[in-house]
Structures are given as C-alpha cells and as structure tokens.
Design a protein around this motif. Sequence first.
Motif, PDB file in Angstrom:
ATOM      1  N   SER A  21       0.927  -1.172  -0.110  1.00  0.00           N
ATOM      2  CA  SER A  21      -0.150  -0.073   0.111  1.00  0.00           C
ATOM      3  C   SER A  21       0.825   1.136   0.040  1.00  0.00           C
ATOM      4  O   SER A  21       0.591   2.227  -0.763  1.00  0.00           O
ATOM      5  CB  SER A  21      -1.113   0.018   1.420  1.00  0.00           C
ATOM      6  N   GLY A  22       2.005   1.202   0.832  1.00  0.00           N
ATOM      7  CA  GLY A  22       2.946   2.373   0.684  1.00  0.00           C
ATOM      8  C   GLY A  22       3.537   2.781  -0.515  1.00  0.00           C
ATOM      9  O   GLY A  22       3.581   3.687  -0.791  1.00  0.00           O
ATOM     10  N   LEU A  23       4.019   1.673  -0.968  1.00  0.00           N
ATOM     11  CA  LEU A  23       4.815   1.577  -2.355  1.00  0.00           C
ATOM     12  C   LEU A  23       3.786   2.182  -3.466  1.00  0.00           C
ATOM     13  O   LEU A  23       4.321   2.941  -4.084  1.00  0.00           O
ATOM     14  CB  LEU A  23       5.290   0.273  -2.755  1.00  0.00           C
ATOM     15  N   GLY A  24       2.497   1.699  -3.627  1.00  0.00           N
ATOM     16  CA  GLY A  24       1.804   1.870  -4.404  1.00  0.00           C
ATOM     17  C   GLY A  24       1.271   3.350  -4.392  1.00  0.00           C
ATOM     18  O   GLY A  24       1.096   3.997  -5.572  1.00  0.00           O
TER      19      GLY A  24
ATOM     20  N   GLY B 232       0.655   1.789 -10.527  1.00  0.00           N
ATOM     21  CA  GLY B 232       0.557   2.210  -9.001  1.00  0.00           C
ATOM     22  C   GLY B 232      -0.718   2.039  -8.552  1.00  0.00           C
ATOM     23  O   GLY B 232      -1.171   1.508  -7.295  1.00  0.00           O
ATOM     24  N   LEU B 233      -1.704   2.530  -9.405  1.00  0.00           N
ATOM     25  CA  LEU B 233      -3.205   2.573  -8.734  1.00  0.00           C
ATOM     26  C   LEU B 233      -3.586   0.916  -8.620  1.00  0.00           C
ATOM     27  O   LEU B 233      -4.529   0.514  -7.756  1.00  0.00           O
ATOM     28  CB  LEU B 233      -4.196   3.226  -9.860  1.00  0.00           C
ATOM     29  N   GLY B 234      -3.254  -0.001  -9.722  1.00  0.00           N
ATOM     30  CA  GLY B 234      -3.600  -1.393  -9.622  1.00  0.00           C
ATOM     31  C   GLY B 234      -3.200  -1.972  -8.466  1.00  0.00           C
ATOM     32  O   GLY B 234      -3.487  -2.658  -7.666  1.00  0.00           O
ATOM     33  N   PHE B 235      -1.843  -1.535  -8.062  1.00  0.00           N
ATOM     34  CA  PHE B 235      -0.693  -2.152  -6.937  1.00  0.00           C
ATOM     35  C   PHE B 235      -1.544  -1.661  -5.748  1.00  0.00           C
ATOM     36  O   PHE B 235      -1.783  -2.630  -4.826  1.00  0.00           O
ATOM     37  CB  PHE B 235       0.793  -1.698  -7.208  1.00  0.00           C
ATOM     38  N   THR B 236      -1.911  -0.292  -5.571  1.00  0.00           N
ATOM     39  CA  THR B 236      -2.598   0.013  -4.349  1.00  0.00           C
ATOM     40  C   THR B 236      -3.909  -0.295  -4.294  1.00  0.00           C
ATOM     41  O   THR B 236      -4.315  -0.762  -2.843  1.00  0.00           O
ATOM     42  CB  THR B 236      -2.624   1.708  -4.617  1.00  0.00           C
ATOM     43  N   GLY B 237      -4.810  -0.628  -5.141  1.00  0.00           N
ATOM     44  CA  GLY B 237      -5.971  -1.155  -4.986  1.00  0.00           C
ATOM     45  C   GLY B 237      -5.814  -2.802  -4.513  1.00  0.00           C
ATOM     46  O   GLY B 237      -6.563  -3.086  -3.401  1.00  0.00           O
ATOM     47  N   ALA B 238      -4.932  -3.458  -4.953  1.00  0.00           N
ATOM     48  CA  ALA B 238      -4.702  -5.032  -4.696  1.00  0.00           C
ATOM     49  C   ALA B 238      -4.411  -4.802  -3.050  1.00  0.00           C
ATOM     50  O   ALA B 238      -4.677  -5.681  -2.307  1.00  0.00           O
ATOM     51  CB  ALA B 238      -3.717  -5.381  -5.445  1.00  0.00           C
ATOM     52  N   ALA B 239      -3.344  -3.831  -2.662  1.00  0.00           N
ATOM     53  CA  ALA B 239      -2.906  -3.933  -1.311  1.00  0.00           C
ATOM     54  C   ALA B 239      -3.748  -3.448  -0.418  1.00  0.00           C
ATOM     55  O   ALA B 239      -4.072  -4.004   0.898  1.00  0.00           O
ATOM     56  CB  ALA B 239      -1.460  -2.954  -1.483  1.00  0.00           C
ATOM     57  N   PHE B 240      -4.705  -2.198  -0.907  1.00  0.00           N
ATOM     58  CA  PHE B 240      -5.412  -1.778   0.331  1.00  0.00           C
ATOM     59  C   PHE B 240      -6.764  -2.675   0.324  1.00  0.00           C
ATOM     60  O   PHE B 240      -7.033  -2.948   1.619  1.00  0.00           O
ATOM     61  CB  PHE B 240      -5.991  -0.530  -0.272  1.00  0.00           C
TER      62      PHE B 240
ATOM     63  N   VAL C 283       1.923   6.727  -7.121  1.00  0.00           N
ATOM     64  CA  VAL C 283       0.730   7.460  -7.728  1.00  0.00           C
ATOM     65  C   VAL C 283       0.868   8.980  -7.309  1.00  0.00           C
ATOM     66  O   VAL C 283       0.648   9.827  -8.271  1.00  0.00           O
ATOM     67  CB  VAL C 283      -0.608   6.931  -7.297  1.00  0.00           C
ATOM     68  N   PHE C 284       1.143   8.907  -5.772  1.00  0.00           N
ATOM     69  CA  PHE C 284       1.096  10.601  -5.265  1.00  0.00           C
ATOM     70  C   PHE C 284       2.303  11.008  -5.140  1.00  0.00           C
ATOM     71  O   PHE C 284       2.672  12.415  -4.814  1.00  0.00           O
ATOM     72  CB  PHE C 284      -0.100  10.644  -4.331  1.00  0.00           C
ATOM     73  N   GLY C 285       3.371  10.335  -5.079  1.00  0.00           N
ATOM     74  CA  GLY C 285       4.741  10.913  -4.502  1.00  0.00           C
ATOM     75  C   GLY C 285       4.665  10.716  -3.247  1.00  0.00           C
ATOM     76  O   GLY C 285       3.931  10.441  -2.350  1.00  0.00           O
ATOM     77  N   GLY C 286       6.056  11.113  -2.626  1.00  0.00           N
ATOM     78  CA  GLY C 286       6.077  11.142  -1.079  1.00  0.00           C
ATOM     79  C   GLY C 286       6.713   9.870  -0.601  1.00  0.00           C
ATOM     80  O   GLY C 286       7.157   8.878  -1.431  1.00  0.00           O
ATOM     81  N   SER C 287       6.878   9.778   0.695  1.00  0.00           N
ATOM     82  CA  SER C 287       7.468   8.655   1.259  1.00  0.00           C
ATOM     83  C   SER C 287       6.586   7.344   1.231  1.00  0.00           C
ATOM     84  O   SER C 287       5.550   7.412   2.088  1.00  0.00           O
ATOM     85  CB  SER C 287       7.998   8.940   2.795  1.00  0.00           C
ATOM     86  N   PRO C 288       7.011   6.355   0.979  1.00  0.00           N
ATOM     87  CA  PRO C 288       6.314   5.137   0.713  1.00  0.00           C
ATOM     88  C   PRO C 288       6.026   4.600   2.275  1.00  0.00           C
ATOM     89  O   PRO C 288       4.809   4.098   2.738  1.00  0.00           O
ATOM     90  CB  PRO C 288       7.352   3.913   0.388  1.00  0.00           C
TER      91      PRO C 288
END
Length: 433
Positions: free
Chosen positions: A139-142, A310-318, A146-151
């Motif tokens: 979730s942090g990496l994804g 990143g969106l797909g990875f974030t969705g899967a993780a979240f 997408v939005f930048g910043g620290s994972p």
Amino acid sequence: MTARPSKSAHRTTAEVAGSESPSLGPEPVTPRTRRSRLLGALALMGPGFIVGAWQFGPGNLTSAVQAGSLHGYDLIWVIAVSTVLMLGFTDMSVRIALASDRSLIQMIKKRLGKATGVAAGIGVFLITLMFSVGNAVGSGLGMSMVFGGSPTLWTLVCTVLVAVVAWAPNYYKVFERGLLAIIALMAAGFLASAVLTKPDWVEVADGFVPSLPPGAGLLLVALVGTNFSINAAFYTGYASRERGLRPEQYRATTLADTIPGIVAPGVMTILVIVVAATALQATGGTAATLAELSKVLEPVAGPVGMTVFGLGFTGAAFSSMIANATAGGTLVSDALGWGNTLDRHRVKAMICVVLAFGLAVTLLAQGSPIQLIITAQALTVIVAPMLGILLLIMATRRDVMGRYVNRWWQTALGLLGLAAILATCVRLLLALT
C-alpha cells in the motif's frame, strides 16, 4: 461461547431476493423478471468477493508480474489449477456455515476438541500476520508511485485509515461494498492492460498446459500460496454468516458469489502474467525491483504506465489489507472464545493488532521489499495443510453437514488440493534450506 447472530438481525436485500415463496405456477419470463433475477443475483455478491480481494493482494500481483517477466506464459496453468482447488475448499466452508448454527472454529472445538479449534484459529491468525506485511509494504509503495512522497508515510496513512474504518458502525457492510467497488475497478484496468499489450493469445493458451520451467522455485510456491489460500477459504463461512445467508440460498449464492468471487482474482492474476510477459519480454527486461515492476505498462501506455500500475498495485494492497486484518481478527477472537462477529470490540481490537504488526515489520524491515512480500506470502503454505485437513474432515462428516455433506467428487477435489499444498510445502522447505 458466542451464539450465532439471529437471522432476523441480519436480514438483507440478498435474503429477500433469495427467499422462496409459494407460487401458483411458473413465473412468466419477462424483461421485468429478468431484471429482478439479475438484481437478486447481484444482491448475493459479497463473501466470495471478499475472499477474492484477500487473495489478490500485493504478493499475488508481485509474484504474477515476476512470473510473466521471467517465465513468460509458462506458469499460467498454476493459476488455473489453484483457482479450481480454491473453489472446492471455499465451497466446503460455505456449506459448513449454512449447515450449522455454530461457526467453523466452534464446530471444530465441539467435534475434534478445543485444542484443535484453538490451533486452527491461531494458525489463520499467524498467516494473516504474514500477509499484513505484504499489504502494508504494498500500500505504501503503490501510493508513493501514484502521489509521490515517502512509501513509509503512506504505509502509516493507509494502516491508520483501515483501523479507523474497522471501528465504524455496520463495518461488514462498509468493507464489503468497498471491496466490491475496488475489485470491479481493478478487473477493468487489468483487462484493458492485457488488450493494450496485444499478446499472442495462441501462446497464452499454451500456458494452460502444465510445465515446470527451471528456476521457478520459491516463485512457484508464492503463486500457489497466494492463489490457493486455505486461510481465505476458512473465512468465507464467517463472511457468509455475517451476511445472514440461509441454507435455501446455497445454489443461488454459489452461482452469483462463490464461483465469480474466486474466479475473478484468478483471471486477474492471469491477465497480469500476460501483461508482464508481453510488455517486459518485448523490451528484454525483468521485474526484480519495484521500479522495474512499475514499468510493466510503459511500453504501451507511455509515462502514464507507472500511474496505472501504481493504482492497480495500491487497490490490490488496500483491499487485501482490509480483508486480511478482518479475517485474522475474527478467527483468533473466535479461537480464544471472545466472539466472532464484527460488532464485538475484542474482534475489532484484534483486527488492529494484525494491522499494527504489518506496520511495525514494514518500518523495521531492511532489504528488498519485493522479496519480503514474496517470502511472506510463500511462508503461508506451512500452516495451510492443517487448515485444509480440518475443512475436509468437517465437510465429510454427515453428523455435521447433513444434506450438505461432501459428495465423492468434492472429497476427491479436496484430497487433490491437500496433495498440492503438501507438495508446495516440500518445495518451500527445499528452497529455504
């Protein structure tokens, strides 16, 4: 010991849609009746898709991308077989829930001894702890892609958000509907990605023929561990009880929820393998690091490829983070006799424990986060044989199941699944020694 929630307290639209009522004759098929049947089927969707969201987490996505980039389409058959086996055990869990007024852990305690039930619940809890690491890292990496910043900061934000949602009123309805929406978006995205990469579909079909490419090792174990998830099958029955499903709805919920809910992550995993194999092999690259994984779609989508991934990875993780923590908190609470419904404060507290473990390990972990995800997921197959055996034993006992007892082919499929799990355990132990 917690009693099963009253059916009246959990009566939902799905129940009304699946209720049987007397009729003077066959209902004529009209556009209105077709629409009513469709809405009734949609209303039953939920528990199976929750399990699907749990399966299709960052470990699943990561191992699928690596499988495609390193071995082309050769490991697609692993996903297909794992999905069929997963269907068998998920169906057992649903039937056990519908056949009894007790939870699965409670039935195991009653029929096979308290120690066995406690061990099963704690075993699932330990698996969810392992999954929580991949969910937190992913979730942090994804979000960072997408939005930048620290994972690390994004991992903290996602974890706190899920913990807050867990204490919301009507938590089950909130997280069920949220997961259904996320799965629908991910499915559309991965399907579009597969079409855009323009793979050779004849070669893709060849991937359904079993073969074992050299060097698959731990990656093959990770694929099995994330797609054939006995711990997820265990929780399906709890979600079915939470939803208030009734025995007469078994056939309808199987067709509308169990089968599509389990097949969906299998199809998405295959699509990810296809995208990775087509895109990365076309450029001669691999996906050994997260930076390389984010470029899976870049050859066909340009700079936006990293955002799409990143969106797909974030969705899967979240989505997996929510389902995993919920299941872990529920099962360990039931094992310890603290209750098994999501309105219990101790259940909610244990959900937060799973989330906190994933966050803590993520903050302390060093080295490649991708390897951490795959290793954490692969280790889950160690506890899986015990869980599979217990599910199979309970589903074959007529004194427990009644008319829902396993048929011969369901038992045969279960034995095949146990053989597959044991084989992956042996391979994992060999890979780690």
